[in-house]
Design a protein around this motif. Structure first.
Motif, short mmCIF file in Angstrom:
data_model
loop_
_atom_site.label_atom_id
_atom_site.label_comp_id
_atom_site.label_asym_id
_atom_site.label_seq_id
_atom_site.Cartn_x
_atom_site.Cartn_y
_atom_site.Cartn_z
N ASN A 95 38.43 43.99 44.74
CA ASN A 95 37.01 43.67 44.89
C ASN A 95 36.63 42.50 44.00
O ASN A 95 37.24 42.29 42.96
CB ASN A 95 36.18 44.91 44.54
N ARG A 96 35.62 41.79 44.42
CA ARG A 96 35.01 40.73 43.62
C ARG A 96 35.98 39.61 43.24
O ARG A 96 36.00 39.14 42.10
CB ARG A 96 34.41 41.34 42.35
N LEU A 97 36.79 39.21 44.20
CA LEU A 97 37.70 38.09 43.96
C LEU A 97 36.91 36.79 44.00
O LEU A 97 36.25 36.50 45.00
CB LEU A 97 38.79 38.10 45.04
N LYS A 98 36.99 36.03 42.91
CA LYS A 98 36.26 34.76 42.86
C LYS A 98 37.20 33.65 43.29
O LYS A 98 38.13 33.27 42.55
CB LYS A 98 35.73 34.50 41.44
N ILE A 99 36.95 33.14 44.47
CA ILE A 99 37.89 32.23 45.11
C ILE A 99 38.09 30.93 44.32
O ILE A 99 39.22 30.48 44.14
CB ILE A 99 37.44 31.96 46.56
N ASP A 102 42.48 30.52 37.06
CA ASP A 102 41.79 31.23 35.99
C ASP A 102 41.48 32.67 36.35
O ASP A 102 40.73 33.35 35.66
CB ASP A 102 40.50 30.49 35.61
N MET A 103 42.02 33.13 37.48
CA MET A 103 41.85 34.54 37.85
C MET A 103 43.11 34.98 38.56
O MET A 103 43.67 34.21 39.35
CB MET A 103 40.63 34.69 38.77
N MET A 104 43.55 36.19 38.26
CA MET A 104 44.75 36.70 38.93
C MET A 104 44.52 36.70 40.44
O MET A 104 43.43 37.03 40.90
CB MET A 104 45.07 38.12 38.45
N LYS A 128 48.03 28.58 32.35
CA LYS A 128 46.79 28.92 33.04
C LYS A 128 46.39 30.33 32.66
O LYS A 128 47.24 31.21 32.49
CB LYS A 128 46.98 28.81 34.55
N SER A 129 45.09 30.56 32.52
CA SER A 129 44.65 31.82 31.93
C SER A 129 45.08 33.03 32.76
O SER A 129 45.28 34.11 32.23
CB SER A 129 43.15 31.81 31.70
N LYS A 130 45.24 32.86 34.07
CA LYS A 130 45.65 34.03 34.87
C LYS A 130 47.10 34.42 34.54
O LYS A 130 47.44 35.59 34.61
CB LYS A 130 45.48 33.74 36.36
#
Lengths: 265, 94
Positions: free
Chosen positions: A172-176, A183-185, B13-15
């Protein structure tokens, strides 16, 4: 004979209740008979997310304690002929229901409905144990943050220990834009770590906040990406093969060109 | 700023930092959450080692921990077993 799905996560605030409300709505749109149960006794919220808070007379604990008949406590969602809510009690605690009572209730509801969706409380204590009791399948909701994924991993272990094998995952809430920047998994990172099957991905979407403000689930006809994602998951639950939304997560030349030309953000 | 980020490359990269930290924490969590898992290892260790030496089972200790890797300072999970030996067995007599 219907199927009982428990929606769980471990960590609070990742979107269990929103997911339950929207999958209930999505399944009802497909013509299924659905009941959503709020198992978060003492902290009920599924009623407000569905916009049914003013219609509660009896609740889950009343049913279990025999203060009313099951049908008296089921609140019919007027938007769909076959969507019902069984609300949680607000002034009781998690010990008001036992796992045996919960299982008996689920068994009874399974006879009437195609799908029984149980909104599980956060945590791994008694409330969690009650909510998963009598479930046939489990759905784990997580967001792409370390804390949520860690808790999801713990929940998967506990589900398997409770004989609820092969839970499926909703991200949920994946920031594309953040995924594109690294910067997001991303989806593969999380599947790699949790090693369970993916049921669906909900992109971060302001439409969720707006629809929750109004008490109208986003899966209810909205053209938003999140609404579409929830409707797709509902169809997957019924066994249909639905391709995953193309979220355009790659930061590649094509995307940069689209950006320059104004076709992408 | 972005110009320099280009040279730092993919791994910082931070991820990727998040994923690495998460993996380590989970190794610990997964081993931690089940005492059965450690008991199973302990039982097997006792069985194997007892062929070679007499050990003090009551004082034996086995746990998951974290330690620094030799080559650099990265923390890695480690299985630590403390097995007090009472006496060596005479292999010729076996």
């Amino acid at each position: 004979m219907g199927e009982v799905l428990v929606i769980t996560s471990g960590k609070g605030g990742v979107g269990k209740t929103t997911t339950t409300a929207n999958l209930g709505t999505g399944l009802a749109q497909l013509g299924k008979k659905v009941v959503v149960i709020d198992a978060d006794i003492g902290l009920r919220n599924l009623d407000v997310v569905l916009g049914l808070e003013n219609r509660i007379v009896y609740d889950l604990v009343d049913v279990v304690e025999g203060n009313c008949r099951l049908k008296q406590a089921l609140i019919k969602d007027k938007r769909y002929p076959e969507l019902f809510l069984l609300p949680a009690a607000q002034t009781r605690d998690k010990n008001a229901v036992s796992p045996e009572q919960m299982k008996a209730l689920n068994d009874e509801l399974k006879e009437i409905f195609d799908y029984v969706l149980v909104d599980c409380p956060a945590g791994i204590e008694q409330g969690f144990r009650n909510a998963i009791s009598g479930a046939d399948k489990a759905v784990v909701v997580t967001t792409p943050e370390i804390s949520a994924v860690r808790d999801a991993d713990r929940i998967i272990g506990l589900l398997e220990a409770a004989e609820l094998r092969n839970p499926t995952l909703i991200i949920n809430r994946l920031k594309i834009d953040m995924v594109r920047r690294g910067d997001m998994m991303n989806i593969d990172d999380m599947l790699d770590i949790l090693a369970i099957d993916l049921l669906g991905v909900i992109p971060d979407d302001q439409a969720i906040v707006i629809s929750t403000n109004r008490g109208e689930p986003v899966a209810d006809g909205s053209t938003s990406q999140a609404g579409q994602a929830f409707r797709n998951i509902a169809r997957r639950i019924t066994g249909e093969e639905v391709p995953f939304l193309d979220l355009d997560l790659q930061d590649n030349l094509v995307h940069r060109l689209k950006k320059i030309l104004g076709f992408a953000k | 700023m972005d110009f320099f980020k280009f040279f730092i490359g993919e791994s910082k990269k931070s991820k990727n930092v998040a994923k690495e930290r998460l993996k380590l924490v989970l190794v610990h969590d997964r081993a931690d959450c089940s005492q059965d898992f450690l008991d199973a290892i302990k039982g097997d260790l006792i069985r194997v080692i007892s062929d070679y030496m007499v050990i003090d089972e009551s004082e034996m200790e086995i746990r998951m921990t974290r330690t620094k890797r030799d080559t650099d300072d990265t923390m890695i999970p480690a299985l630590v077993a403390n097995i007090p030996i009472k006496q060596m067995r005479d292999r010729k007599r076996l």
